[in-house]
Design a protein around this motif. Structure first.
Motif, short mmCIF file in Angstrom:
data_model
loop_
_atom_site.label_atom_id
_atom_site.label_comp_id
_atom_site.label_asym_id
_atom_site.label_seq_id
_atom_site.Cartn_x
_atom_site.Cartn_y
_atom_site.Cartn_z
N ASP A 50 -37.80 33.02 14.62
CA ASP A 50 -38.28 31.77 14.06
C ASP A 50 -37.33 30.68 14.55
O ASP A 50 -36.23 30.97 15.04
CB ASP A 50 -38.28 31.87 12.54
N LEU A 51 -37.71 29.41 14.39
CA LEU A 51 -36.86 28.33 14.86
C LEU A 51 -36.13 27.64 13.70
O LEU A 51 -34.94 27.82 13.50
CB LEU A 51 -37.68 27.31 15.67
N PHE A 111 -48.36 36.97 16.08
CA PHE A 111 -47.30 37.95 16.24
C PHE A 111 -47.74 39.05 17.21
O PHE A 111 -46.98 39.46 18.10
CB PHE A 111 -46.92 38.57 14.89
N LEU A 112 -48.97 39.53 17.04
CA LEU A 112 -49.48 40.58 17.91
C LEU A 112 -49.68 40.08 19.34
O LEU A 112 -49.44 40.81 20.31
CB LEU A 112 -50.80 41.12 17.35
N SER A 113 -50.12 38.82 19.48
CA SER A 113 -50.30 38.24 20.81
C SER A 113 -48.98 38.10 21.54
O SER A 113 -48.90 38.32 22.75
CB SER A 113 -50.99 36.88 20.70
N ILE A 114 -47.94 37.73 20.81
CA ILE A 114 -46.61 37.61 21.43
C ILE A 114 -46.11 38.98 21.86
O ILE A 114 -45.54 39.14 22.95
CB ILE A 114 -45.63 36.93 20.46
N PHE A 155 -37.63 38.48 24.68
CA PHE A 155 -37.59 37.93 23.34
C PHE A 155 -38.35 36.61 23.34
O PHE A 155 -38.71 36.08 24.39
CB PHE A 155 -36.15 37.74 22.84
N ALA A 156 -38.62 36.11 22.14
CA ALA A 156 -39.45 34.91 22.01
C ALA A 156 -39.00 34.09 20.82
O ALA A 156 -38.37 34.60 19.89
CB ALA A 156 -40.92 35.30 21.86
N CYS A 202 -34.11 30.72 26.43
CA CYS A 202 -34.64 30.92 25.06
C CYS A 202 -35.84 31.84 25.01
O CYS A 202 -36.54 31.90 23.99
CB CYS A 202 -34.98 29.57 24.44
N GLY A 203 -36.12 32.55 26.09
CA GLY A 203 -37.24 33.48 26.08
C GLY A 203 -38.58 32.77 26.12
O GLY A 203 -38.70 31.62 26.54
N LEU A 204 -39.60 33.46 25.64
CA LEU A 204 -40.94 32.88 25.57
C LEU A 204 -41.03 31.95 24.38
O LEU A 204 -40.49 32.25 23.31
CB LEU A 204 -41.99 34.00 25.45
#
Length: 204
Positions: free
Chosen positions: A3-4, A151-154, A109-110, A132-134
């Motif tokens: 999360d950001l 979440f599943l798409s990531i 990571f994302a 910073c990843g995706l």
């Protein structure tokens, strides 16, 4: 998956600082927060459908035209958030080094946020977005946490089984619930937050 806000930096006092930076927009800020809360877990399948519903609800709450609110959101509110981040906040200790290490080792990571301008906000914190990843926001999915599909798409984009992904966030009800719905692990970062300031005076 990170999360950001509240996770990559300690977001203490951000609500107050956003209000103080734009006191004449306090009413819109309260309305924005109320609207966002009303859409928790919503999934409209694509960005424009999500934003149509978002600005329709915001218009009802703020009693202002949708086109005016859309311009305010993208031209004032979100850039204002970036300015507040740049002035008052910095990444958590060791975060830059962690991201650089993950990038060097080609670990996938994302960063996934419910607010747009993810890259701009990361840069406002002083982070190098290349490390910073995706990066994902509501414009990618037309959904809001804890809807499971983003979440599943990531996970699919990273080529990793959901069960092998750890979600790092500061909220059980959004980050944690989304991770659980997608079959992912979750670890909570504790932070002092005052987003509760974003409620109308009539709500106490």
């Amino acid at each position: 998956m990170f999360d950001l806000d509240g996770t990559l930096y300690d977001s203490s006092h951000i609500g107050a600082r956003l209000i103080f930076s734009r006191p004449l927009e306090a009413g819109l800020l309260f309305a924005e927060r109320k609207t966002r809360k009303s859409l928790v877990g919503a999934d409209y399948g694509q960005a424009e459908a999500y934003y149509r519903e978002y600005f329709s609800r915001l218009s009802h709450t703020a009693h202002k035209p949708e086109d005016l609110l859309r311009a305010w959101y993208f031209d004032s509110f979100m850039p204002g958030m970036c300015q507040v981040l740049k002035k008052y906040y910095c990444p958590r200790p060791g975060l830059s080094e962690l991201f650089e290490k993950l990038t060097r080792k080609s670990r996938k990571f994302a960063v996934y946020s419910d607010y747009p301008l993810v890259a701009e906000r990361l840069r406002a914190l002083g982070l190098n977005t290349e490390d910073c990843g995706l990066l994902y926001g509501p414009e990618n999915f037309g959904a809001q946490k804890p809807a499971a599909r983003p979440f599943l798409s990531i996970a699919e984009a990273m080529g990793i089984s959901p069960g092998e992904i750890l979600v790092v966030g500061d909220r059980e009800d959004t980050d944690g619930a989304g991770a659980a719905a997608a079959g992912m692990g979750f670890i909570r970062i504790k932070t002092d937050k005052d987003w509760e300031l974003f409620q109308s005076p009539s709500q106490g």
